[in-house]
Design a protein around this motif. Structure first.
Motif, PDB file in Angstrom:
ATOM      1  N   THR A  21       0.100  -1.225   0.249  1.00 31.52           N
ATOM      2  CA  THR A  21      -0.158   0.004  -0.464  1.00 31.52           C
ATOM      3  C   THR A  21       1.283   1.546  -0.104  1.00 31.52           C
ATOM      4  O   THR A  21       0.014   2.422  -0.488  1.00 31.52           O
ATOM      5  CB  THR A  21      -0.937  -0.500   1.291  1.00 31.52           C
ATOM      6  N   LEU A  22       1.357   0.908   1.133  1.00 25.57           N
ATOM      7  CA  LEU A  22       3.010   2.773   1.036  1.00 25.57           C
ATOM      8  C   LEU A  22       3.261   2.109  -0.249  1.00 25.57           C
ATOM      9  O   LEU A  22       3.380   3.886  -1.089  1.00 25.57           O
ATOM     10  CB  LEU A  22       3.849   2.223   1.844  1.00 25.57           C
ATOM     11  N   GLN A  23       3.695   1.587  -1.388  1.00 29.99           N
ATOM     12  CA  GLN A  23       4.831   1.405  -2.108  1.00 29.99           C
ATOM     13  C   GLN A  23       3.655   1.970  -4.037  1.00 29.99           C
ATOM     14  O   GLN A  23       3.293   3.037  -4.756  1.00 29.99           O
ATOM     15  CB  GLN A  23       4.653   0.500  -3.089  1.00 29.99           C
ATOM     16  N   ALA A  24       1.935   1.572  -3.369  1.00 32.67           N
ATOM     17  CA  ALA A  24       0.715   2.313  -4.158  1.00 32.67           C
ATOM     18  C   ALA A  24       0.462   3.634  -4.071  1.00 32.67           C
ATOM     19  O   ALA A  24       0.622   4.534  -5.045  1.00 32.67           O
ATOM     20  CB  ALA A  24      -0.654   1.208  -3.316  1.00 32.67           C
ATOM     21  N   LEU A  25       0.811   4.426  -2.785  1.00 36.24           N
ATOM     22  CA  LEU A  25       0.680   5.739  -2.098  1.00 36.24           C
ATOM     23  C   LEU A  25       1.574   6.518  -2.994  1.00 36.24           C
ATOM     24  O   LEU A  25       1.102   7.324  -3.236  1.00 36.24           O
ATOM     25  CB  LEU A  25       0.532   6.176  -0.927  1.00 36.24           C
ATOM     26  N   GLN A  26       2.756   5.696  -3.292  1.00 37.88           N
ATOM     27  CA  GLN A  26       4.107   6.268  -3.068  1.00 37.88           C
ATOM     28  C   GLN A  26       3.667   6.698  -4.836  1.00 37.88           C
ATOM     29  O   GLN A  26       4.675   8.202  -5.809  1.00 37.88           O
ATOM     30  CB  GLN A  26       5.019   6.403  -3.541  1.00 37.88           C
ATOM     31  N   ALA A  27       3.638   6.074  -5.517  1.00 31.14           N
ATOM     32  CA  ALA A  27       3.159   5.624  -7.267  1.00 31.14           C
ATOM     33  C   ALA A  27       2.040   6.605  -7.469  1.00 31.14           C
ATOM     34  O   ALA A  27       2.174   7.403  -8.490  1.00 31.14           O
ATOM     35  CB  ALA A  27       2.743   4.530  -7.271  1.00 31.14           C
ATOM     36  N   ALA A  57       7.553   6.555   8.431  1.00 32.13           N
ATOM     37  CA  ALA A  57       8.449   7.145   9.486  1.00 32.13           C
ATOM     38  C   ALA A  57      10.108   6.750   8.730  1.00 32.13           C
ATOM     39  O   ALA A  57      10.600   7.622   9.261  1.00 32.13           O
ATOM     40  CB  ALA A  57       8.237   6.982  11.077  1.00 32.13           C
ATOM     41  N   LEU A  58      10.451   5.562   7.837  1.00 30.88           N
ATOM     42  CA  LEU A  58      11.768   5.322   8.137  1.00 30.88           C
ATOM     43  C   LEU A  58      11.843   6.064   6.017  1.00 30.88           C
ATOM     44  O   LEU A  58      13.547   5.362   5.730  1.00 30.88           O
ATOM     45  CB  LEU A  58      11.669   4.112   7.608  1.00 30.88           C
ATOM     46  N   ALA A  59      11.063   6.427   5.536  1.00 30.31           N
ATOM     47  CA  ALA A  59      11.404   6.771   4.296  1.00 30.31           C
ATOM     48  C   ALA A  59      11.985   8.367   4.354  1.00 30.31           C
ATOM     49  O   ALA A  59      11.991   8.839   5.244  1.00 30.31           O
ATOM     50  CB  ALA A  59       9.963   7.146   3.506  1.00 30.31           C
ATOM     51  N   PRO A  60      12.195   8.489   3.421  1.00 33.48           N
ATOM     52  CA  PRO A  60      13.023   9.679   2.890  1.00 33.48           C
ATOM     53  C   PRO A  60      12.636  11.207   3.676  1.00 33.48           C
ATOM     54  O   PRO A  60      11.120  10.864   3.188  1.00 33.48           O
ATOM     55  CB  PRO A  60      14.160  10.182   1.792  1.00 33.48           C
ATOM     56  N   SER A  61      13.435  12.308   4.150  1.00 29.82           N
ATOM     57  CA  SER A  61      12.087  13.657   3.874  1.00 29.82           C
ATOM     58  C   SER A  61      11.448  13.651   3.340  1.00 29.82           C
ATOM     59  O   SER A  61      10.551  14.318   3.425  1.00 29.82           O
ATOM     60  CB  SER A  61      13.351  14.802   4.865  1.00 29.82           C
ATOM     61  N   ARG A  82       2.747  13.545  11.932  1.00 30.40           N
ATOM     62  CA  ARG A  82       3.760  12.262  12.900  1.00 30.40           C
ATOM     63  C   ARG A  82       4.617  12.244  11.451  1.00 30.40           C
ATOM     64  O   ARG A  82       6.213  11.685  11.775  1.00 30.40           O
ATOM     65  CB  ARG A  82       3.175  11.171  13.164  1.00 30.40           C
ATOM     66  N   LEU A  83       3.957  11.990  10.037  1.00 31.43           N
ATOM     67  CA  LEU A  83       4.980  12.060   9.614  1.00 31.43           C
ATOM     68  C   LEU A  83       6.434  13.279   8.927  1.00 31.43           C
ATOM     69  O   LEU A  83       7.403  12.824   8.283  1.00 31.43           O
ATOM     70  CB  LEU A  83       4.287  12.089   7.787  1.00 31.43           C
ATOM     71  N   LEU A  84       5.641  14.066   9.461  1.00 27.74           N
ATOM     72  CA  LEU A  84       7.019  15.309   9.271  1.00 27.74           C
ATOM     73  C   LEU A  84       8.113  15.783  10.663  1.00 27.74           C
ATOM     74  O   LEU A  84       8.788  16.373  10.188  1.00 27.74           O
ATOM     75  CB  LEU A  84       5.918  16.755   9.426  1.00 27.74           C
ATOM     76  N   GLN A  85       7.958  14.546  11.450  1.00 26.43           N
ATOM     77  CA  GLN A  85       8.652  14.454  12.767  1.00 26.43           C
ATOM     78  C   GLN A  85      10.298  14.081  11.637  1.00 26.43           C
ATOM     79  O   GLN A  85      10.834  13.861  11.170  1.00 26.43           O
ATOM     80  CB  GLN A  85       8.691  13.619  13.184  1.00 26.43           C
ATOM     81  N   GLY A  86      10.738  15.497  12.237  1.00 22.82           N
ATOM     82  CA  GLY A  86      12.027  15.569  11.789  1.00 22.82           C
ATOM     83  C   GLY A  86      12.353  16.035  10.649  1.00 22.82           C
ATOM     84  O   GLY A  86      13.871  16.438  10.041  1.00 22.82           O
ATOM     85  N   CYS A  87      11.529  16.895   9.487  1.00 22.74           N
ATOM     86  CA  CYS A  87      11.170  17.513   8.440  1.00 22.74           C
ATOM     87  C   CYS A  87      11.809  19.011   8.549  1.00 22.74           C
ATOM     88  O   CYS A  87      11.967  19.819   7.599  1.00 22.74           O
ATOM     89  CB  CYS A  87      10.882  17.175   7.553  1.00 22.74           C
TER      90      CYS A  87
END
Length: 398
Positions: A21-27, A57-61, A82-87
């Protein structure tokens, strides 16, 4: 064994599904189809969404920032934050947490973004009142500090701040939150009555007094409350009712007892009070009985008010040690603790009853209310106090 194997397969399948699903979203994001990606995310179960967020959360910024936009479209604001942590997008993260109703997380993000005012408000909104109080104090936002103190169950502290800020209405509201069992309840009621009367709400002040007296035996026996009720009745032109209230007070408060009244009048800082002001001050006093051997005042402790000895004797010591030197022995007519009426300072010596003692006592709370309601008397008292203090300093320096 077969059952365990099936759980492992199932778990691996769910993980693979989340990764897919993550790959599908990224696509879909790569095709600039954010709305379609958002719909795909919305169709996931709560467990699937949580696994996807952990993996993302492990993906690049840059990818996390793009996915955060998709989650915002899907209205998973907390997930997007949550996904913006460290961005490096703490302000954006904080705003998303606010939209998601996670105010404490939002506050922490606001702090990282250098926005303490918004952080404090978010802490307060999220119920983290101690954290909000800490930030407000750092900002010097005294009104907000007072508000937090009241919400934290510390209304008397909040009221003192409102008093310093010159906000009588807010001070009254804060004082109204002091519970009946609190040691400062009567002090708070007296202050509320004074403020309400000053604002033109004398009837409301009288109603407050009536409720307080009706609800508490301790309040009914307090001469300061009775004296205040009489004062308010006189303010409304009800002199007969006021005299009836005074007549119901114990003998030492309803009319000057020769020794007690004269002893009080002889204290230097009261030397310029008018007859009526002196009588009102005497009404604030209460007779107390102190058994032999009891410590009336302890060196280093906070002052508790004025004692005027009527009968018996007390010993004054340099300190609390067993071998402390006795400085003096005092009897009827002597007074102790007058400085604590007008100055918040520790007691300078230990005072212990040598015999049983009968004394007049005026508490700090009762005296403060007297000053608040007798402006002319307060000016005279403070002037004489200053003169006497200056004379003591001169005597010590010569």
């Amino acid at each position: 064994m077969s059952g365990s194997g099936s759980e492992v397969v199932e778990g691996n399948g769910e993980k693979a599904g989340a990764e897919g699903t993550l790959q599908a979203l990224q696509a879909l994001m790569g095709l600039e189809s954010a709305a379609t990606a958002a719909r795909l995310y919305e169709e996931l179960s709560a467990a699937q969404r949580e696994r996807l967020l952990r993996d993302a959360a492990l993906a690049p910024s840059r990818e996390r920032q793009q996915l955060s936009e998709v989650l915002s479209w899907a209205r998973d604001f907390a997930g997007a934050a949550r996904l913006l942590q460290g961005c490096g997008e703490d302000s954006r993260m904080a705003a998303l947490y606010v939209q998601g109703g996670q105010y404490v997380d939002a506050a922490e993000a606001f702090l990282r973004a250098g926005e303490p005012e918004r952080a404090a408000a978010a802490f307060e909104r999220g119920g983290a009142l101690e954290r909000a109080l800490e930030v407000y104090r750092g900002l010097g936002s005294r009104e907000q500090v007072a508000h937090c103190l009241v919400r934290l169950g510390r209304p008397h502290e909040g009221a003192l701040l409102y008093r310093e800020l010159g906000q009588p209405h807010a001070e009254v509201e804060a004082l109204g939150c002091v519970p009946a069992g609190d040691a400062r309840h009567i002090e708070s009621v007296l202050r509320m009555c004074m403020l309400l009367d000053a604002e033109g709400f004398t009837r409301r002040a009288l109603a407050l007094l009536a409720d307080t007296l009706r609800a508490s035996e301790t309040a009914r026996g307090d001469p300061a409350l009775a004296a205040e009720k009489a004062r308010l009745l006189r303010r409304m032109g009800m002199d007969a009712e006021a005299e009836a209230v005074i007549a119901r007070l114990p003998a030492q408060s309803s009319a000057p007892e020769a020794n007690g009244y004269n002893y009080l009048k002889a204290i230097p800082i009261f030397g310029e009070l008018s007859l009526e002001d002196m009588k009102d001050l005497y009404r604030v006093a209460r007779q107390v009985l102190i058994p032999a051997g009891a410590v009336m005042l302890e060196k280093g402790a906070a002052g508790v008010g004025l004692f005027v000895l009527l009968e018996g004797t007390v010993d004054v010591y340099t300190g609390t040690e067993d071998d402390a030197r006795r400085l003096n022995t005092l009897g009827p007519g002597a007074y102790l603790g007058e400085i604590s009426l007008v100055q918040d300072a520790p007691v300078s010596a230990r005072v212990k009853a040598r015999t049983s003692v009968r004394a007049l006592r005026i508490t700090r709370a009762g005296f403060q209310h007297y000053l608040d309601t007798h402006e002319g008397a307060a000016l005279r008292i403070f002037r004489l106090f200053t003169q006497n203090l200056a004379a003591r300093v001169r005597a010590l320096s010569t």
